[in-house]
Design an enzyme around this catalytic site. Structure first.
Site, PDB file in Angstrom:
ATOM      1  N   GLY A  93       2.581   2.547  10.653  1.00 10.89           N
ATOM      2  CA  GLY A  93       3.562   3.607  10.441  1.00 10.89           C
ATOM      3  C   GLY A  93       4.280   4.030  11.718  1.00 10.89           C
ATOM      4  O   GLY A  93       4.926   5.074  11.747  1.00 10.89           O
ATOM      5  N   LYS A 107       0.108   4.304  -0.363  1.00  9.48           N
ATOM      6  CA  LYS A 107      -0.509   5.532   0.167  1.00  9.48           C
ATOM      7  C   LYS A 107      -0.235   6.692  -0.811  1.00  9.48           C
ATOM      8  O   LYS A 107      -0.169   6.455  -2.009  1.00  9.48           O
ATOM      9  CB  LYS A 107       0.007   5.815   1.580  1.00  9.48           C
ATOM     10  CG  LYS A 107      -0.108   4.562   2.466  1.00  9.48           C
ATOM     11  CD  LYS A 107       0.140   4.805   3.915  1.00  9.48           C
ATOM     12  CE  LYS A 107      -0.005   3.480   4.660  1.00  9.48           C
ATOM     13  NZ  LYS A 107       0.038   3.624   6.098  1.00  9.48           N
ATOM     14  N   SER A 123       3.430  -1.986  10.358  1.00  8.99           N
ATOM     15  CA  SER A 123       4.877  -2.100  10.544  1.00  8.99           C
ATOM     16  C   SER A 123       5.430  -3.482  10.203  1.00  8.99           C
ATOM     17  O   SER A 123       6.308  -3.994  10.902  1.00  8.99           O
ATOM     18  CB  SER A 123       5.264  -1.683  11.976  1.00  8.99           C
ATOM     19  OG  SER A 123       4.877  -0.337  12.210  1.00  8.99           O
ATOM     20  N   GLU A 166      -5.501  -4.572  10.765  1.00  5.76           N
ATOM     21  CA  GLU A 166      -4.445  -3.579  10.949  1.00  5.76           C
ATOM     22  C   GLU A 166      -4.696  -2.803  12.237  1.00  5.76           C
ATOM     23  O   GLU A 166      -5.497  -1.860  12.245  1.00  5.76           O
ATOM     24  CB  GLU A 166      -4.434  -2.593   9.772  1.00  5.76           C
ATOM     25  CG  GLU A 166      -4.151  -3.250   8.439  1.00  5.76           C
ATOM     26  CD  GLU A 166      -3.517  -2.259   7.470  1.00  5.76           C
ATOM     27  OE1 GLU A 166      -2.417  -2.529   7.015  1.00  5.76           O
ATOM     28  OE2 GLU A 166      -4.110  -1.204   7.210  1.00  5.76           O
ATOM     29  N   HIS A 190      -9.534   1.476   4.720  1.00  5.24           N
ATOM     30  CA  HIS A 190      -8.256   1.621   5.433  1.00  5.24           C
ATOM     31  C   HIS A 190      -8.460   2.571   6.617  1.00  5.24           C
ATOM     32  O   HIS A 190      -9.236   3.524   6.530  1.00  5.24           O
ATOM     33  CB  HIS A 190      -7.180   2.163   4.478  1.00  5.24           C
ATOM     34  CG  HIS A 190      -5.814   2.141   5.080  1.00  5.24           C
ATOM     35  ND1 HIS A 190      -5.383   3.111   5.949  1.00  5.24           N
ATOM     36  CD2 HIS A 190      -4.803   1.250   4.979  1.00  5.24           C
ATOM     37  CE1 HIS A 190      -4.150   2.815   6.349  1.00  5.24           C
ATOM     38  NE2 HIS A 190      -3.771   1.691   5.774  1.00  5.24           N
ATOM     39  N   ASN A 205       0.862  -1.183   0.000  1.00  6.69           N
ATOM     40  CA  ASN A 205       0.000   0.000   0.000  1.00  6.69           C
ATOM     41  C   ASN A 205       0.898   1.232   0.000  1.00  6.69           C
ATOM     42  O   ASN A 205       1.482   1.575   1.026  1.00  6.69           O
ATOM     43  CB  ASN A 205      -0.898  -0.033   1.250  1.00  6.69           C
ATOM     44  CG  ASN A 205      -1.664   1.256   1.437  1.00  6.69           C
ATOM     45  OD1 ASN A 205      -1.770   2.073   0.517  1.00  6.69           O
ATOM     46  ND2 ASN A 205      -2.207   1.449   2.638  1.00  6.69           N
ATOM     47  N   GLU A 237      -6.820   4.957   7.683  1.00  8.81           N
ATOM     48  CA  GLU A 237      -6.601   6.386   7.369  1.00  8.81           C
ATOM     49  C   GLU A 237      -7.837   6.975   6.694  1.00  8.81           C
ATOM     50  O   GLU A 237      -8.181   8.137   6.912  1.00  8.81           O
ATOM     51  CB  GLU A 237      -5.339   6.537   6.493  1.00  8.81           C
ATOM     52  CG  GLU A 237      -4.087   6.326   7.330  1.00  8.81           C
ATOM     53  CD  GLU A 237      -2.883   5.798   6.572  1.00  8.81           C
ATOM     54  OE1 GLU A 237      -2.855   5.852   5.327  1.00  8.81           O
ATOM     55  OE2 GLU A 237      -1.951   5.310   7.251  1.00  8.81           O
TER      56      GLU A 237
END
Ligand code: PGA
Length: 260
Positions: A179, A13, A219, A173, A101, A11, A103
């Site tokens: 991240g 992003k 991660s 996730e 996701h 991904n 985010e």
């Protein structure tokens, strides 16, 4: 037990313009071998503006990496300025679309209902949704991981037929691990992925639960991929940061060779 092929997805992003994306996929293809493609499905999820370039590269060079997207809208067309329909992605030979996701949920206000609509739109366009679920740090500390994750799975799959659920990918996730360099221990990740599978069983039956592929994300690096991938309910990885470097991403795809 059905054969759940491992799926390692990158991904990207909002990173890599289309020139950088082409370079990254070329590098990746120099690193990966026939054996890798035999063992593992690999997908890359560039920003929308790169998709056409990557489609052309994969097809002209016959690179067996699947093309993915990071998002789509649920309506087939209409007055939705700035949005991209699932059918438009399917026309570019996109195979996997990330949906929900964290985010998107946190920064762009996506609700469970929107995620569910997107899952259905992706399936209708004959692509595979990678539906993301996961808890925040506060939720984890308040012992709400199971409630949150199971709730997202149930809501995201509402009205989806069992045979469609079987074809899907669900990515667990934990938000606190994305991240941050923190990641769930393999045992913790396994426990939540097992919960995802049993929730799918309750909702869509044992066959769908046995077939659905579950990724861990947060991660993932070359060093921790082998132990994560060894867990019985982890069938793949959704990789953010480490997928931007073709070398690191290739080493994650090659997790079976032992990592670092
Ligand atoms: P990360 O991101 O690997 O950089 O933690 C994972 C993701 O957001 O899919």
């Amino acid at each position: 037990m059905p054969d759940r092929r491992p799926l390692i997805s990158g991904n990207w992003k909002m990173h890599h313009n289309h020139f950088e994306a082409i370079q990254s996929v070329q590098k990746l293809s120099y690193r990966l071998t026939k054996d890798d493609y035999e063992e593992v499905d690999v997908s890359v999820h560039p920003p929308f503006t790169d998709i056409r370039s990557i489609q052309t590269l994969l097809q002209s060079e016959k690179i067996p990496v699947e093309l993915g997207a990071q998002n789509c809208h649920w309506e087939p067309k209409g007055a939705f300025t700035g949005e991209v329909a699932a059918g438009m992605l399917a026309k570019l030979d996109v195979t996997y679309v990330i949906v929900g996701h964290s985010e998107r949920r946190e920064l762009f206000g996506e609700t469970d209902e929107m995620v569910n609509n997107k899952v259905k739109a992706v399936l209708k366009a004959e692509m595979t949704p990678i539906m993301c679920v996961g808890e925040t740090l506060d939720e984890r500390q308040a012992d709400q991981t199971e409630t949150k994750v199971a709730g997202q799975v149930v809501a995201g799959l509402a009205g989806v037929k069992p045979e469609q659920v079987a074809s899907m990918v669900i990515a667990y996730e934990p938000i606190w691990a994305i991240g941050t360099g923190e990641n769930a221990t393999p045992a913790d990740a396994q426990a939540v992925c097992a919960l995802v599978r049993s929730t799918v069983a309750e909702k869509a039956g044992a066959d769908a639960a046995a077939a659905v592929r579950i990724q861990y994300g947060g991660s993932v690096k070359p060093g921790n991929a082998p132990e994560l991938m060894a867990q019985p309910d982890i069938d793949g990885a959704l990789v953010g940061g480490a997928s931007l470097e073709a070398d690191d991403f290739a080493r994650i795809v090659q997790y079976r060779l032992g990592g670092d």
